[in-house]
Design an enzyme around this catalytic site. Sequence first.
Site, PDB file in Angstrom:
ATOM      1  N   LYS A 171       0.877  -1.171   0.000  1.00  0.00           N
ATOM      2  CA  LYS A 171       0.000   0.000   0.000  1.00  0.00           C
ATOM      3  C   LYS A 171       0.912   1.217   0.000  1.00  0.00           C
ATOM      4  O   LYS A 171       1.411   1.637   1.037  1.00  0.00           O
ATOM      5  CB  LYS A 171      -0.858  -0.027   1.261  1.00  0.00           C
ATOM      6  CG  LYS A 171      -2.137   0.775   1.180  1.00  0.00           C
ATOM      7  CD  LYS A 171      -1.978   2.211   0.799  1.00  0.00           C
ATOM      8  CE  LYS A 171      -1.926   3.208   1.900  1.00  0.00           C
ATOM      9  NZ  LYS A 171      -1.710   4.578   1.385  1.00  0.00           N
ATOM     10  N   GLY A 224       6.387   5.202   8.318  1.00  0.00           N
ATOM     11  CA  GLY A 224       5.573   6.413   8.308  1.00  0.00           C
ATOM     12  C   GLY A 224       5.639   7.111   9.639  1.00  0.00           C
ATOM     13  O   GLY A 224       6.636   7.001  10.367  1.00  0.00           O
ATOM     14  N   SER A 225       4.579   7.814   9.963  1.00  0.00           N
ATOM     15  CA  SER A 225       4.594   8.663  11.166  1.00  0.00           C
ATOM     16  C   SER A 225       4.373   7.850  12.440  1.00  0.00           C
ATOM     17  O   SER A 225       3.716   6.804  12.407  1.00  0.00           O
ATOM     18  CB  SER A 225       3.484   9.711  11.040  1.00  0.00           C
ATOM     19  OG  SER A 225       2.237   9.058  10.940  1.00  0.00           O
ATOM     20  N   VAL A 228       0.521   7.101  13.065  1.00  0.00           N
ATOM     21  CA  VAL A 228      -0.081   5.969  12.351  1.00  0.00           C
ATOM     22  C   VAL A 228       0.587   4.657  12.787  1.00  0.00           C
ATOM     23  O   VAL A 228      -0.075   3.623  12.877  1.00  0.00           O
ATOM     24  CB  VAL A 228      -0.001   6.183  10.819  1.00  0.00           C
ATOM     25  CG1 VAL A 228      -0.591   4.981  10.083  1.00  0.00           C
ATOM     26  CG2 VAL A 228      -0.739   7.457  10.420  1.00  0.00           C
ATOM     27  N   GLY A 229       1.870   4.731  13.122  1.00  0.00           N
ATOM     28  CA  GLY A 229       2.550   3.532  13.623  1.00  0.00           C
ATOM     29  C   GLY A 229       1.850   2.964  14.852  1.00  0.00           C
ATOM     30  O   GLY A 229       1.701   1.749  15.009  1.00  0.00           O
ATOM     31  N   GLU A 246       9.071   1.504  11.125  1.00  0.00           N
ATOM     32  CA  GLU A 246      10.121   2.495  10.858  1.00  0.00           C
ATOM     33  C   GLU A 246       9.450   3.847  10.928  1.00  0.00           C
ATOM     34  O   GLU A 246       8.733   4.244  10.014  1.00  0.00           O
ATOM     35  CB  GLU A 246      10.714   2.280   9.453  1.00  0.00           C
ATOM     36  CG  GLU A 246      11.310   0.912   9.209  1.00  0.00           C
ATOM     37  CD  GLU A 246      12.635   0.684   9.902  1.00  0.00           C
ATOM     38  OE1 GLU A 246      13.098   1.581  10.648  1.00  0.00           O
ATOM     39  OE2 GLU A 246      13.199  -0.397   9.715  1.00  0.00           O
ATOM     40  N   CYS A 280      13.295  10.737   7.113  1.00  0.00           N
ATOM     41  CA  CYS A 280      13.113  10.337   8.511  1.00  0.00           C
ATOM     42  C   CYS A 280      14.424  10.486   9.285  1.00  0.00           C
ATOM     43  O   CYS A 280      14.427  10.810  10.454  1.00  0.00           O
ATOM     44  CB  CYS A 280      12.607   8.912   8.580  1.00  0.00           C
ATOM     45  SG  CYS A 280      13.620   7.791   7.629  1.00  0.00           S
ATOM     46  N   GLU A 379       9.274  16.374  14.875  1.00  0.00           N
ATOM     47  CA  GLU A 379       9.770  16.265  13.511  1.00  0.00           C
ATOM     48  C   GLU A 379       9.108  17.337  12.640  1.00  0.00           C
ATOM     49  O   GLU A 379       7.890  17.361  12.500  1.00  0.00           O
ATOM     50  CB  GLU A 379       9.376  14.872  13.020  1.00  0.00           C
ATOM     51  CG  GLU A 379      10.191  14.378  11.881  1.00  0.00           C
ATOM     52  CD  GLU A 379       9.817  12.940  11.540  1.00  0.00           C
ATOM     53  OE1 GLU A 379       8.669  12.535  11.813  1.00  0.00           O
ATOM     54  OE2 GLU A 379      10.675  12.249  11.000  1.00  0.00           O
TER      55      GLU A 379
HETATM   56  P1  NAD Z   1       1.898   8.696   7.425  1.00  0.00           P
HETATM   57  O1  NAD Z   1       2.074   7.888   8.628  1.00  0.00           O
HETATM   58  O2  NAD Z   1       0.811   9.675   7.391  1.00  0.00           O
HETATM   59  O3  NAD Z   1       1.694   7.767   6.142  1.00  0.00           O
HETATM   60  C1  NAD Z   1       2.534   6.666   5.874  1.00  0.00           C
HETATM   61  C2  NAD Z   1       1.718   5.611   5.156  1.00  0.00           C
HETATM   62  O4  NAD Z   1       0.716   5.152   6.042  1.00  0.00           O
HETATM   63  C3  NAD Z   1       0.994   6.102   3.910  1.00  0.00           C
HETATM   64  O5  NAD Z   1       0.980   5.087   2.932  1.00  0.00           O
HETATM   65  C4  NAD Z   1      -0.405   6.356   4.418  1.00  0.00           C
HETATM   66  O6  NAD Z   1      -1.397   6.270   3.416  1.00  0.00           O
HETATM   67  C5  NAD Z   1      -0.558   5.226   5.413  1.00  0.00           C
HETATM   68  N1  NAD Z   1      -1.585   5.453   6.430  1.00  0.00           N
HETATM   69  C6  NAD Z   1      -2.051   6.632   6.910  1.00  0.00           C
HETATM   70  N2  NAD Z   1      -3.031   6.408   7.818  1.00  0.00           N
HETATM   71  C7  NAD Z   1      -3.174   5.066   7.940  1.00  0.00           C
HETATM   72  C8  NAD Z   1      -4.006   4.224   8.721  1.00  0.00           C
HETATM   73  N3  NAD Z   1      -4.908   4.715   9.574  1.00  0.00           N
HETATM   74  N4  NAD Z   1      -3.857   2.879   8.605  1.00  0.00           N
HETATM   75  C9  NAD Z   1      -2.951   2.355   7.749  1.00  0.00           C
HETATM   76  N5  NAD Z   1      -2.156   3.107   6.957  1.00  0.00           N
HETATM   77  C10 NAD Z   1      -2.249   4.452   7.052  1.00  0.00           C
HETATM   78  O7  NAD Z   1       3.300   9.379   7.203  1.00  0.00           O
HETATM   79  P2  NAD Z   1       3.708  10.324   6.013  1.00  0.00           P
HETATM   80  O8  NAD Z   1       3.248  11.704   6.282  1.00  0.00           O
HETATM   81  O9  NAD Z   1       3.297   9.725   4.744  1.00  0.00           O
HETATM   82  O10 NAD Z   1       5.314  10.216   6.102  1.00  0.00           O
HETATM   83  C11 NAD Z   1       6.037  10.984   6.973  1.00  0.00           C
HETATM   84  C12 NAD Z   1       6.430  10.218   8.211  1.00  0.00           C
HETATM   85  O11 NAD Z   1       7.055   8.995   7.894  1.00  0.00           O
HETATM   86  C13 NAD Z   1       7.436  10.984   9.021  1.00  0.00           C
HETATM   87  O12 NAD Z   1       7.117  10.896  10.384  1.00  0.00           O
HETATM   88  C14 NAD Z   1       8.743  10.250   8.742  1.00  0.00           C
HETATM   89  O13 NAD Z   1       9.729  10.390   9.689  1.00  0.00           O
HETATM   90  C15 NAD Z   1       8.285   8.860   8.597  1.00  0.00           C
HETATM   91  N6  NAD Z   1       9.248   8.079   7.827  1.00  0.00           N
HETATM   92  C16 NAD Z   1      10.026   7.160   8.488  1.00  0.00           C
HETATM   93  C17 NAD Z   1      10.981   6.441   7.794  1.00  0.00           C
HETATM   94  C18 NAD Z   1      11.846   5.447   8.505  1.00  0.00           C
HETATM   95  O14 NAD Z   1      12.412   4.601   7.859  1.00  0.00           O
HETATM   96  N7  NAD Z   1      11.982   5.487   9.803  1.00  0.00           N
HETATM   97  C19 NAD Z   1      11.138   6.629   6.429  1.00  0.00           C
HETATM   98  C20 NAD Z   1      10.331   7.560   5.791  1.00  0.00           C
HETATM   99  C21 NAD Z   1       9.385   8.272   6.511  1.00  0.00           C
END
Ligand code: NAD
Length: 477
Positions: A171, A224-225, A228-229, A246, A280, A379
């Site tokens: 996804k 991701g964030s 959401v994690g 991550e 990130c 962040e």
């Molecule tokens: P996000 O968490 O909003 O989205 C990440 C992914 O999760 C997207 O595909 C999004 O559609 C999906 N998502 C959103 N809500 C969801 C839900 N309720 N259930 C399941 N999936 C859902 O993050 P973002 O704004 O896209 O990315 C930025 C964040 O990601 C920052 O905090 C950044 O630090 C982090 N990030 C971490 C790494 C790492 O390896 N540690 C790498 C890249 C980005």
Amino acid sequence: MQFNFISNASVPSSSGRTIAMLDPSDGQTYDEIQRSNASDIDLAVRAARQALDNVWSKLGAAERGRLLMRLSLKITEQAQELSAIEQRDCGKPTRQARADATALARYFEFYAGACDKLHGETIPYLDGYSVLTWREPHGVTGHIIPWNYPMQIFGRSVGGALAAGNVCVVKPAEDACLSLIRVAQIAAEVGFPAGVINIVTGYGHEVGDALAHHSGIDHISFTGSPRVGTLIQQVAAERHCPVTLELGGKSPQIVFADADLDAAVPAIINAIVQNAGQTCSAGSRLLVDQAIYERLLLRLGQEFEHLRVGPARLDLDLGPLIRQNQLQRVWDFLSDAQVANIPVVAQGIVVEESPQSGFYQAPVLLRDVPSGHRLAQDEVFGPVLCAMSFRDEDQAVELANATQFGLVAGVWTADGGRQFRMAKRLRSGQVFINNYGAGGGVELPFGGVKSSGYGREKGFEALHGFTTLKTVAIKHG
Ligand code: NAD
């Protein structure tokens, strides 16, 4: 119009709805993706399960490796096309987009070689027993990917999962995902069996949530964030599904008075301007020995004033941010800085060729940022570097560890003893001494502590996360 890619075929979403894709360089719509839902996820999970049971699990490890290598070679051949897609989708300067395509190919190359080198052990035990361990794939793995490095994160996550014998339902982020649809098509072209790599696009709260909830998903890899994690962990916990997270970072770059500043300065800048700070592992906090604080800020300020931001195709130091709300997020942080009287040392230039409708933010260097302030804790995910000074090694460690995150840390010092002491004392998944990021090598295990997540991707270590260990004890007398 872009479609989901399920069972090696382009498939529209059952919702019949789409999401507009914007070019961050001009804010204009240039394509559409499917706005998928739970039934599309279900279709993909069923396809993946069939592929696993009927084909993928029956391939030898070396044969799997050959397929991954074919994909790597094909990606290299088509790097120009893939990086052009990623550039438009994410607003990446040309060099960054090319580097991402190269990294994608390298992930598949690395994991191609790893497929037939992953094995269990035999364990000496009681007389009359033979005990061995097998590393088995989880099965159908779900991969939720952010928009900042779609190709790189797909490579490290899907590459590792496939090498360990899993099949994948991916996804991607709704803001940037076109390169991944193309990579899945290329995989089909080089011979990946139908259902091994499936891509389902859409919003996180709809299709991402459906993926996390699906009982046919045996492991979730989420990048991701932190917010959401947490949601993913909660959903996965209900059915005891293993998760690799991550998440974000607020990574320190720590500069001691004995550092080689000629080497440190370009690395410090790159660590915050790369991908317009939407990384990130961005080095977003600069901790400087008070003995050289003024000198280093003067030098960095001069460099910042020459950094240029503009449309991705101009290949400047920075491209645009991904979207308007990301830009707004950065503005909110900067206005908080103003309210708190945090001084601006310098900022870069948005070039004239940048359309008003694009999402441009000049890089900003702030000084004397109080460690407890939101700017030093949260962040920003934009090109904002927050500097503060420290008096000694103990205070440097205390400041460095004083956030909820622990992803990456950089230390600049010529003192060998201090290099080791700092590496030991920093609470961080990776520590870089006299460099920052080590060129991002795919061999290097990556992941965080604290709110930066858990589990490791990249390197051989990732394969342990993508497998489950079975112990077999045979009593033979
Ligand atoms: P996000 O968490 O909003 O989205 C990440 C992914 O999760 C997207 O595909 C999004 O559609 C999906 N998502 C959103 N809500 C969801 C839900 N309720 N259930 C399941 N999936 C859902 O993050 P973002 O704004 O896209 O990315 C930025 C964040 O990601 C920052 O905090 C950044 O630090 C982090 N990030 C971490 C790494 C790492 O390896 N540690 C790498 C890249 C980005």
